[in-house]
Design a protein around this motif. Structure first.
Motif, PDB file in Angstrom:
ATOM      1  N   SER A 168      11.326 -55.530   1.338  1.00 44.24           N
ATOM      2  CA  SER A 168      12.329 -56.497   1.190  1.00 44.24           C
ATOM      3  C   SER A 168      11.896 -57.947   1.529  1.00 44.24           C
ATOM      4  CB  SER A 168      13.848 -56.270   2.197  1.00 44.24           C
ATOM      5  OG  SER A 168      13.348 -56.120   3.285  1.00 44.24           O
ATOM      6  N   SER A 169      11.024 -58.039   2.674  1.00 47.34           N
ATOM      7  CA  SER A 169      10.646 -59.236   3.017  1.00 47.34           C
ATOM      8  C   SER A 169       9.421 -59.433   3.284  1.00 47.34           C
ATOM      9  CB  SER A 169      11.419 -59.748   4.448  1.00 47.34           C
ATOM     10  OG  SER A 169      11.443 -58.786   5.371  1.00 47.34           O
ATOM     11  N   GLY A 170       8.370 -58.537   2.904  1.00 45.54           N
ATOM     12  CA  GLY A 170       7.049 -58.828   3.363  1.00 45.54           C
ATOM     13  C   GLY A 170       6.603 -58.688   4.668  1.00 45.54           C
ATOM     14  N   VAL A 171       7.363 -58.227   5.617  1.00 44.05           N
ATOM     15  CA  VAL A 171       6.815 -58.098   6.890  1.00 44.05           C
ATOM     16  C   VAL A 171       7.027 -56.726   7.653  1.00 44.05           C
ATOM     17  CG1 VAL A 171       7.058 -60.358   7.461  1.00 44.05           C
ATOM     18  CG2 VAL A 171       9.032 -58.873   7.891  1.00 44.05           C
ATOM     19  N   ASP A 172       6.178 -56.273   8.661  1.00 47.66           N
ATOM     20  CA  ASP A 172       6.855 -55.200   9.331  1.00 47.66           C
ATOM     21  C   ASP A 172       7.628 -55.475  10.685  1.00 47.66           C
ATOM     22  OD1 ASP A 172       4.996 -53.595   7.939  1.00 47.66           O
ATOM     23  OD2 ASP A 172       3.238 -53.601   9.458  1.00 47.66           O
ATOM     24  N   ILE A 173       8.830 -55.189  10.579  1.00 46.49           N
ATOM     25  CA  ILE A 173       9.507 -55.651  11.551  1.00 46.49           C
ATOM     26  C   ILE A 173       9.443 -55.091  13.043  1.00 46.49           C
ATOM     27  CG2 ILE A 173      11.496 -53.586  11.345  1.00 46.49           C
ATOM     28  CD1 ILE A 173      12.371 -57.662  11.518  1.00 46.49           C
ATOM     29  N   ILE A 174       8.908 -54.021  12.991  1.00 47.86           N
ATOM     30  CA  ILE A 174       8.326 -53.536  14.492  1.00 47.86           C
ATOM     31  C   ILE A 174       6.937 -53.695  14.452  1.00 47.86           C
ATOM     32  CG2 ILE A 174       8.327 -51.251  16.025  1.00 47.86           C
ATOM     33  CD1 ILE A 174      11.055 -50.652  14.657  1.00 47.86           C
ATOM     34  N   GLU A 175       6.427 -54.419  15.258  1.00 43.38           N
ATOM     35  CA  GLU A 175       5.083 -54.670  15.311  1.00 43.38           C
ATOM     36  C   GLU A 175       4.395 -53.747  16.501  1.00 43.38           C
ATOM     37  OE1 GLU A 175       4.608 -58.542  16.980  1.00 43.38           O
ATOM     38  OE2 GLU A 175       4.969 -59.682  14.957  1.00 43.38           O
ATOM     39  N   SER A 176       5.151 -53.102  17.418  1.00 41.73           N
ATOM     40  CA  SER A 176       4.411 -51.826  18.218  1.00 41.73           C
ATOM     41  C   SER A 176       5.710 -51.232  18.674  1.00 41.73           C
ATOM     42  CB  SER A 176       3.592 -52.503  19.233  1.00 41.73           C
ATOM     43  OG  SER A 176       4.224 -53.287  20.042  1.00 41.73           O
ATOM     44  N   PHE A 177       5.467 -50.160  19.241  1.00 41.21           N
ATOM     45  CA  PHE A 177       6.477 -49.261  19.643  1.00 41.21           C
ATOM     46  C   PHE A 177       5.601 -48.320  20.995  1.00 41.21           C
ATOM     47  CE2 PHE A 177       9.137 -45.342  20.225  1.00 41.21           C
ATOM     48  CZ  PHE A 177      10.547 -45.833  20.055  1.00 41.21           C
ATOM     49  N   ASN A 178       6.188 -48.599  22.168  1.00 46.63           N
ATOM     50  CA  ASN A 178       5.473 -47.799  23.347  1.00 46.63           C
ATOM     51  C   ASN A 178       6.365 -47.248  24.106  1.00 46.63           C
ATOM     52  OD1 ASN A 178       2.392 -48.734  22.442  1.00 46.63           O
ATOM     53  ND2 ASN A 178       3.421 -50.499  22.758  1.00 46.63           N
ATOM     54  N   GLU A 179       6.089 -46.097  24.750  1.00 46.86           N
ATOM     55  CA  GLU A 179       6.854 -45.482  25.949  1.00 46.86           C
ATOM     56  C   GLU A 179       6.093 -45.999  27.000  1.00 46.86           C
ATOM     57  OE1 GLU A 179       8.764 -41.238  27.099  1.00 46.86           O
ATOM     58  OE2 GLU A 179       6.639 -41.288  26.228  1.00 46.86           O
ATOM     59  N   VAL A 180       7.056 -46.978  27.902  1.00 46.09           N
ATOM     60  CA  VAL A 180       6.269 -47.831  29.008  1.00 46.09           C
ATOM     61  C   VAL A 180       6.498 -46.914  30.368  1.00 46.09           C
ATOM     62  CG1 VAL A 180       6.259 -49.974  28.180  1.00 46.09           C
ATOM     63  CG2 VAL A 180       8.399 -49.345  29.429  1.00 46.09           C
ATOM     64  N   HIS A 182       8.964 -42.737  31.454  1.00 44.00           N
ATOM     65  CA  HIS A 182       9.557 -41.577  30.676  1.00 44.00           C
ATOM     66  C   HIS A 182      10.847 -42.031  30.232  1.00 44.00           C
ATOM     67  CE1 HIS A 182      10.392 -37.593  29.600  1.00 44.00           C
ATOM     68  NE2 HIS A 182      11.184 -37.375  29.979  1.00 44.00           N
ATOM     69  N   ASN A 183      10.958 -41.997  28.663  1.00 44.78           N
ATOM     70  CA  ASN A 183      12.126 -42.182  28.050  1.00 44.78           C
ATOM     71  C   ASN A 183      12.642 -43.503  27.975  1.00 44.78           C
ATOM     72  OD1 ASN A 183      12.263 -39.480  27.101  1.00 44.78           O
ATOM     73  ND2 ASN A 183      13.753 -38.819  28.701  1.00 44.78           N
ATOM     74  N   ILE A 184      11.707 -44.505  28.411  1.00 49.70           N
ATOM     75  CA  ILE A 184      11.870 -45.928  28.376  1.00 49.70           C
ATOM     76  C   ILE A 184      10.795 -46.510  27.454  1.00 49.70           C
ATOM     77  CG2 ILE A 184      12.072 -48.301  29.540  1.00 49.70           C
ATOM     78  CD1 ILE A 184      12.602 -46.683  31.981  1.00 49.70           C
ATOM     79  N   PHE A 185      11.451 -47.251  26.290  1.00 51.83           N
ATOM     80  CA  PHE A 185      10.638 -47.861  25.335  1.00 51.83           C
ATOM     81  C   PHE A 185      10.444 -49.272  25.074  1.00 51.83           C
ATOM     82  CE2 PHE A 185      11.979 -43.508  24.315  1.00 51.83           C
ATOM     83  CZ  PHE A 185      10.753 -42.729  23.907  1.00 51.83           C
ATOM     84  N   ASN A 186       9.473 -49.823  24.726  1.00 56.17           N
ATOM     85  CA  ASN A 186       9.265 -51.230  24.460  1.00 56.17           C
ATOM     86  C   ASN A 186       8.892 -51.358  23.159  1.00 56.17           C
ATOM     87  OD1 ASN A 186       7.689 -53.650  24.156  1.00 56.17           O
ATOM     88  ND2 ASN A 186       7.686 -54.004  26.202  1.00 56.17           N
ATOM     89  N   ILE A 187      10.039 -52.103  22.597  1.00 55.82           N
ATOM     90  CA  ILE A 187       9.720 -52.229  21.127  1.00 55.82           C
ATOM     91  C   ILE A 187       9.355 -53.796  20.822  1.00 55.82           C
ATOM     92  CG2 ILE A 187      10.949 -52.190  18.777  1.00 55.82           C
ATOM     93  CD1 ILE A 187      12.359 -50.108  21.684  1.00 55.82           C
ATOM     94  N   GLN A 188       8.324 -54.098  20.119  1.00 59.51           N
ATOM     95  CA  GLN A 188       7.878 -55.443  19.922  1.00 59.51           C
ATOM     96  C   GLN A 188       8.262 -55.803  18.581  1.00 59.51           C
ATOM     97  OE1 GLN A 188       6.423 -58.066  21.497  1.00 59.51           O
ATOM     98  NE2 GLN A 188       6.196 -57.081  23.398  1.00 59.51           N
ATOM     99  N   LEU A 189       9.284 -56.717  18.235  1.00 66.45           N
ATOM    100  CA  LEU A 189       9.747 -57.104  16.943  1.00 66.45           C
ATOM    101  C   LEU A 189       8.980 -58.324  16.170  1.00 66.45           C
ATOM    102  CD1 LEU A 189      13.550 -56.773  17.214  1.00 66.45           C
ATOM    103  CD2 LEU A 189      11.927 -54.924  16.571  1.00 66.45           C
ATOM    104  N   ASP A 190       8.845 -58.310  15.041  1.00 66.55           N
ATOM    105  CA  ASP A 190       8.205 -59.504  14.227  1.00 66.55           C
ATOM    106  C   ASP A 190       9.437 -60.630  14.422  1.00 66.55           C
ATOM    107  OD1 ASP A 190       6.327 -60.586  11.940  1.00 66.55           O
ATOM    108  OD2 ASP A 190       8.650 -61.415  11.539  1.00 66.55           O
ATOM    109  N   SER A 191       8.734 -61.871  14.798  1.00 68.25           N
ATOM    110  CA  SER A 191       9.573 -63.095  15.119  1.00 68.25           C
ATOM    111  C   SER A 191      10.835 -63.486  13.921  1.00 68.25           C
ATOM    112  CB  SER A 191       8.645 -64.254  15.140  1.00 68.25           C
ATOM    113  OG  SER A 191       7.936 -64.364  13.761  1.00 68.25           O
ATOM    114  N   SER A 192      10.521 -62.964  12.849  1.00 67.42           N
ATOM    115  CA  SER A 192      11.630 -62.910  11.959  1.00 67.42           C
ATOM    116  C   SER A 192      13.018 -62.340  12.352  1.00 67.42           C
ATOM    117  CB  SER A 192      11.254 -62.382  10.635  1.00 67.42           C
ATOM    118  OG  SER A 192      10.709 -61.055  10.504  1.00 67.42           O
TER     119      SER A 192
END
Length: 250
Positions: A168-180, A182-192
């Motif tokens: 739809s827009s030519g970007v990966d909306i989720i740059e990274s997805f990490n479990e920092v 147990h069951n707590i996740f850090n989701i890095q989003l694209d600046s868009s």
């Protein structure tokens, strides 16, 4: 029409019919005798004899113990609080049985196990069928941890979301997805993700979050903590009381 065929045509929506087609059991059996297990005893049986009797309608309610190998994981699906999984037989067709969520989380393609199955006669929309439920599961080889299965499912959902935004827009909306933790996740989003009004930003992150939390809860119990970042700035976190919704950080 055998039990599996009836079950798919009576109970599944059209969206699941493509899965059902691969699971219909079509066995031939020249024997007219029924397979019967005493309700209070467990009968040892070969998987091919079990599927043959199931196919020709001669399988009776009771408990059966057999060795199986699970297969076709990409066709497994949820049904009324259980997971429908498939096991190999001696033909090109596979047999469907029902597992609990806890059992399901231990299974993957190639898992070999000894199972005790309960054959239960059930009335589905007026059709009487025999469904097979796993009562005991003893994994011999090839199992997986429940937590790893959850992580794999979340990563697959991340890839699915990125594929959608690439189209739809030519970007990966989720740059990274990490479990920092147990069951707590850090989701890095694209600046868009933060381009737009506050309402538009919240709507986008809510949509992403709901799909991730639904995926998590479809494979395990409880609720995860999802923290969303753009660069080093936390922009949102999901709510404790309603984890499918997010709170935008000031």
């Amino acid at each position: 029409m055998n039990r599996i065929t009836k079950a798919f045509f009576v109970t599944l929506t059209s969206g699941l019919m493509t899965f059902g087609a691969t699971n219909i059991v079509n066995f031939s059996n020249n024997s007219s005798s029924s397979v019967f297990a005493d309700k209070n005893k467990v009968q040892n049986i070969d998987i091919n004899d079990l599927t043959s009797s199931d196919s020709n309608g001669s399988l009776k309610p009771g408990y059966y113990k057999t060795n199986v190998e699970f297969t076709n994981q990409n066709t497994w699906f949820s049904k009324k609080g259980h997971k429908v999984v498939t096991v190999k037989t001696s033909t090109n067709d596979n047999m469907s049985i029902l597992a609990t969520k806890k059992q399901f989380n231990k299974l993957k393609d190639g898992t070999q196990a000894t199972v005790t199955l309960q054959a239960k006669k059930e009335n589905i929309d007026g059709a009487k069928i025999i469904n097979l439920y796993i009562k005991k599961l003893n994994i011999i080889s090839g199992g997986t941890s429940a937590h790893q299965k959850t992580i794999d499912a979340l990563n697959a959902k991340k890839d699915e979301l990125n594929q959608s935004t690439q189209q739809s827009s030519g970007v990966d909306i989720i740059e990274s997805f990490n479990e920092v933790s147990h069951n707590i996740f850090n989701i890095q989003l694209d600046s868009s993700a933060i381009n737009g009004t506050n309402m538009e930003i919240k709507s986008l992150i809510n949509s992403i979050n709901k799909q991730l939390v639904d995926t998590y809860q479809n494979t395990t119990d409880g609720a995860p903590t999802m923290e969303y970042y753009v660069g080093n700035t936390k922009i949102a976190v999901n709510r404790i009381l309603d984890p499918t919704q997010v709170k935008i950080e000031n």
